[in-house]
Design an enzyme around this catalytic site. Structure first.
Site, mmCIF file in Angstrom:
data_model
loop_
_atom_site.group_PDB
_atom_site.id
_atom_site.type_symbol
_atom_site.label_atom_id
_atom_site.label_comp_id
_atom_site.label_asym_id
_atom_site.label_seq_id
_atom_site.Cartn_x
_atom_site.Cartn_y
_atom_site.Cartn_z
ATOM 1 N N PRO A 80 2.422 38.909 -8.950
ATOM 2 C CA PRO A 80 1.783 40.214 -9.867
ATOM 3 C C PRO A 80 0.343 40.148 -9.859
ATOM 4 C CG PRO A 80 2.368 38.116 -11.418
ATOM 5 C CD PRO A 80 2.729 37.724 -10.005
ATOM 6 N N THR A 81 -0.027 41.164 -9.620
ATOM 7 C CA THR A 81 -1.334 41.648 -9.649
ATOM 8 C C THR A 81 -1.682 42.977 -10.429
ATOM 9 O OG1 THR A 81 -1.593 42.311 -7.267
ATOM 10 C CG2 THR A 81 -2.002 40.039 -7.602
ATOM 11 N N SER A 109 3.266 43.529 -12.302
ATOM 12 C CA SER A 109 2.429 43.119 -13.373
ATOM 13 C C SER A 109 2.670 43.843 -14.828
ATOM 14 C CB SER A 109 0.789 43.341 -12.852
ATOM 15 O OG SER A 109 0.013 42.988 -14.153
ATOM 16 N N TYR A 132 2.946 39.843 -20.309
ATOM 17 C CA TYR A 132 2.300 39.290 -21.185
ATOM 18 C C TYR A 132 2.679 39.848 -22.664
ATOM 19 C CZ TYR A 132 -1.804 38.779 -18.013
ATOM 20 O OH TYR A 132 -2.523 38.278 -16.764
ATOM 21 N N THR A 158 3.894 35.135 -18.166
ATOM 22 C CA THR A 158 2.478 34.197 -18.173
ATOM 23 C C THR A 158 2.097 33.353 -19.263
ATOM 24 O OG1 THR A 158 1.749 36.130 -16.409
ATOM 25 C CG2 THR A 158 -0.145 34.653 -17.711
ATOM 26 N N LYS A 233 5.046 30.917 -15.721
ATOM 27 C CA LYS A 233 4.148 31.025 -14.878
ATOM 28 C C LYS A 233 2.635 30.525 -15.403
ATOM 29 C CE LYS A 233 1.557 34.442 -12.040
ATOM 30 N NZ LYS A 233 0.273 34.662 -12.723
ATOM 31 N N SER A 255 0.657 27.687 -11.240
ATOM 32 C CA SER A 255 -0.334 28.608 -11.040
ATOM 33 C C SER A 255 -1.363 28.432 -11.933
ATOM 34 C CB SER A 255 0.382 30.004 -11.388
ATOM 35 O OG SER A 255 -1.018 31.102 -11.550
ATOM 36 N N HIS A 257 -3.551 30.979 -12.151
ATOM 37 C CA HIS A 257 -4.035 32.488 -12.540
ATOM 38 C C HIS A 257 -5.204 32.898 -11.445
ATOM 39 C CE1 HIS A 257 -3.570 35.503 -15.745
ATOM 40 N NE2 HIS A 257 -4.311 36.290 -14.781
ATOM 41 N N GLY A 289 -1.578 30.744 -5.508
ATOM 42 C CA GLY A 289 -2.990 30.264 -5.368
ATOM 43 C C GLY A 289 -3.376 29.892 -4.165
ATOM 44 N N GLY A 290 -4.142 30.883 -3.312
ATOM 45 C CA GLY A 290 -4.835 30.104 -2.251
ATOM 46 C C GLY A 290 -3.992 30.004 -0.821
ATOM 47 N N ARG A 312 -3.962 38.077 -4.132
ATOM 48 C CA ARG A 312 -4.955 38.818 -3.477
ATOM 49 C C ARG A 312 -4.906 39.349 -2.152
ATOM 50 N NH1 ARG A 312 -7.942 34.650 -6.155
ATOM 51 N NH2 ARG A 312 -9.188 35.195 -7.844
#
Length: 369
Positions: A80-81, A109, A132, A158, A233, A255, A257, A289-290, A312
């Site tokens: 989710p972004t 998201s 959220y 999250t 998450k 995660s 975040h 992440g990454g 991302r």
């Protein structure tokens, strides 16, 4: 943009930076505070090395897997972004189409600029909803019901954001959702807009709306309002893994975040094994992440992840080339994973074992012997 040939996922970041307004790029790109963890999320992957096996039939490679019982083409999914229409006018709708065409899962998201109903309307596809928990629990109840009605198959809760991490570029830029956009899931509730402040507009929004008292009991409460499986998450430790299992989580997403919350936590790939060991196969463990290469995906799978989520790279490729960009990112990662598997001697995901990689920890233990 110059249609030069793009040969890897990371190239989209520079192109996105050239194309996006500074406030938007900075919001997507930033990590918390010193951004140590942001760098480490990538660095840590580079310290894990391969132990490839040879002379194994790799003429047919199968990357298909099952996530919470849903069949996907590969163990690479979309994290989710928030606010994807800042990247491209089609935003989350383009991302949803790209995920469906790649045969994988998209996580929407809570703070999407497209509603659960709109995203559902793009057509078939397996989609999860990131949640959220707001102070007003009626909002949460409503949102979860809407996601369920719109065909979403799981809730990714999250748990690392009682407050928003300090992202200094957002403070300098006085980040705010551009006025022509709205957090569509909250539009009808009059919570779809952000006020301009001397701080990050999002940080102020979170402080006023998101529940800082959220605790494990609320995970139980969530199970009373929905039958959807709940992924927790933002778990990084064995202790929280044990509690997540106790409270009925269907899965864990390791995660930090995107390194946007607490700086100086380890990279997610460095926390993965601790969580996997504690889980003991009782529930699937995922990682985000990454992840920028197929080799990163392989490393996560070797350390026990059931799959990975990318964040991302989706935003950057969306900014550069819309749906086609996101499709290309998913295709490149798929192709790279397939190649890494072939060159490591793994014809299917179940052939990938812990013995296929060497970590810093392994090297230290070996030196002691």
């Amino acid at each position: 943009m110059g249609m030069e040939m793009i040969t890897n996922v990371s190239e989209y970041e520079r192109l996105a930076k050239e194309k996006l307004p500074k406030m938007v790029y900075d919001y997507y790109a930033s990590g918390a505070e010193d951004q140590w963890t942001l760098n480490e999320n990538r660095e840590a992957f580079s310290r894990i090395l391969f132990r490839p096996r040879v002379l194994i039939d790799v003429s047919h490679i199968n990357m298909a897997t099952s996530i919470l019982g849903f069949d996907v083409s590969m163990p690479i999914m979309i994290a989710p972004t928030a606010m994807q229409k800042m990247a491209h006018p089609e935003g989350e709708l383009a991302t949803a189409r790209a995920a469906a065409s790649a045969g994988t899962i998209m996580t929407l998201s809570s703070w999407a600029t497209s509603s659960v109903e709109r995203v559902n309307s793009v057509g078939p596809g397996i989609r999860f909803f990131q949640l959220y928990v707001y102070k007003d629990r009626n909002i949460v109840r409503q949102l979860v019901k809407r996601a369920e009605m719109a065909g979403f198959k799981a809730i990714a809760l999250t748990v690392d954001t009682p407050r928003l991490g300090r992202r200094e570029a957002d403070i300098k830029n006085r980040f705010i959702l551009p006025p022509h956009l709205v957090l569509e899931n909250f539009a009808a509730l009059d919570l779809g807009k952000m006020d301009k402040t001397d701080d990050s507009g999002l940080a102020s929004y979170v402080a006023s709306q998101v529940d800082q008292s959220l605790c494990w009991e609320d995970v139980k409460w969530l199970q009373t309002i929905t039958s959807l499986p709940i992924l927790v998450k933002g778990v990084m430790t064995a202790e929280d893994t044990r509690i997540a299992i106790e409270y009925g989580a269907a899965g864990i997403i390791v995660s930090n975040h995107g390194a946007r919350q607490l700086d100086y936590v380890p990279a997610t790939i460095s926390c993965l094994e601790e969580v996997v060991r504690e889980a003991k196969g009782r529930l699937p463990v995922f990682l985000d992440g990454g992840v920028r290469r197929g080799t990163d995906v392989f490393k996560a799978l070797a350390l026990g992840a059931a799959g990975v989520f990318i964040g991302r790279p989706v935003l950057y490729s969306l900014a550069v080339d819309g749906e086609a960009g996101v499709r290309k990112v998913l295709q490149m990662l798929r192709d790279e994973l397939e190649l890494a598997m072939a060159l490591s001697g793994c014809a299917s995901l179940r052939d990938i074992t812990r013995a296929h990689v060497v970590t810093d920890g392994d090297r230290i233990r070996r030196a002691r012997l």
